[in-house]
Design a protein around this motif. Structure first.
Motif, short mmCIF file in Angstrom:
data_model
loop_
_atom_site.label_atom_id
_atom_site.label_comp_id
_atom_site.label_asym_id
_atom_site.label_seq_id
_atom_site.Cartn_x
_atom_site.Cartn_y
_atom_site.Cartn_z
N GLU A 18 0.84 -1.18 0.00
CA GLU A 18 0.00 0.00 0.00
C GLU A 18 0.88 1.24 0.00
OE1 GLU A 18 -2.61 -0.29 3.31
OE2 GLU A 18 -3.89 -1.75 2.32
N ARG A 19 0.41 2.28 -0.69
CA ARG A 19 1.17 3.52 -0.73
C ARG A 19 1.11 4.20 0.64
NH1 ARG A 19 -2.26 7.59 -0.38
NH2 ARG A 19 -4.39 7.40 -1.15
N PRO A 20 2.13 4.98 0.98
CA PRO A 20 2.08 5.72 2.25
C PRO A 20 0.93 6.72 2.24
CG PRO A 20 4.30 5.70 1.30
CD PRO A 20 3.38 5.18 0.24
N LYS A 21 0.37 6.98 3.39
CA LYS A 21 -0.72 7.95 3.49
C LYS A 21 -0.18 9.35 3.30
CE LYS A 21 -3.49 5.10 6.61
NZ LYS A 21 -4.04 4.95 7.98
N THR A 22 -0.96 10.18 2.62
CA THR A 22 -0.57 11.57 2.43
C THR A 22 -0.77 12.34 3.74
OG1 THR A 22 -2.78 12.29 1.79
CG2 THR A 22 -1.34 11.44 0.04
N ASP A 144 -4.08 -1.62 9.89
CA ASP A 144 -3.80 -1.77 8.46
C ASP A 144 -4.12 -3.19 7.98
OD1 ASP A 144 -2.96 0.84 8.24
OD2 ASP A 144 -0.83 0.37 8.48
#
Length: 229
Positions: A18-22, A144
């Protein structure tokens, strides 16, 4: 957003990447948690300048965070006056959880019938990882994995429309579902509840999987009330 189609197996490896959270997403989560707990009450103005100072950021991520809160019904825009915290009644919350429970029950039922062996093994692996994080008390990691666990069941239906619909409703309830983990021993109890769902899916018991998921969501709903006091 792309979802797994009926002819594609669940790719557990890609689900983990998963991409890192903004910054905006992180701010949105913190504000949503505060709203759920009542630290920021209904009708309170979400002042962009004040929030930017509080979080040490420019107004751009604050504006995006507020937009995301509006998208899930946690904030209401007022023309030329900014946004305020929305009032979510108990009745409305009950309605949302009732729909969520039935959608997830349907996903569990479909998955029990349609998940091939490799997807069931992937679901079991996610469940075991959840158990490890719960035992270690690693809250953020567990949350997560908890999302990945439920999403694996949505995708296991091999019904892309049901997957999209369930994810959409979950997004609106995500802050409440996060809040439940402030309750006593919810991590370990959540793992036990997940285990009943996994076992039913593994043995192809559609009715059992659906009922286990309904019971899980009802416990989540009750836990939210405990956290809100």
């Amino acid at each position: 957003m792309n979802y797994v189609r009926s002819e594609q197996p669940l790719d557990l490896a890609s689900a983990k990447e998963e991409r890192p959270k903004t910054r905006a997403e992180l701010i949105k989560e913190e504000l949503a948690d505060a709203i759920v707990r009542g630290a920021i009450g209904p009708g309170v103005a979400l002042d962009e300048m004040g929030l930017a100072k509080r979080f040490g950021v420019s107004r751009t991520p604050i504006r995006e965070a507020i937009r995301q809160l509006e998208a899930i019904g946690f904030a209401e825009a007022r023309p030329r006056r900014g946004a305020v915290v929305a009032h979510i009644t108990q009745a409305r919350l009950n309605e949302m959880f009732a729909v969520m429970a039935e959608l997830e029950a349907m996903c569990s039922s479909f998955s029990a019938l349609k998940m091939p062996a490799e997807e069931k093994a992937a679901l079991r692996s996610l469940h075991e990882q959840c158990a490890e994080f719960a035992e270690a008390g690693k809250l953020e990691g567990y949350m997560d994995l908890n999302f990945q666990f439920h999403e694996a069941i949505y995708r296991g239906t091999h019904n892309s429309y049901l997957t999209e619909l369930t994810l959409s409703v979950r997004q609106r309830l995500a802050p409440f579902r996060r809040a439940q983990f402030s309750g006593f021993d919810r991590l370990k109890l959540s793992v036990v509840e997940h285990g009943r769902v996994v076992e039913a899916i593994e043995r192809g018991d559609a009715d059992g999987a659906a009922e286990a998921m309904r019971q899980h969501l009802q416990i989540v709903r009750d836990s939210v009330d405990e956290v809100k006091g």
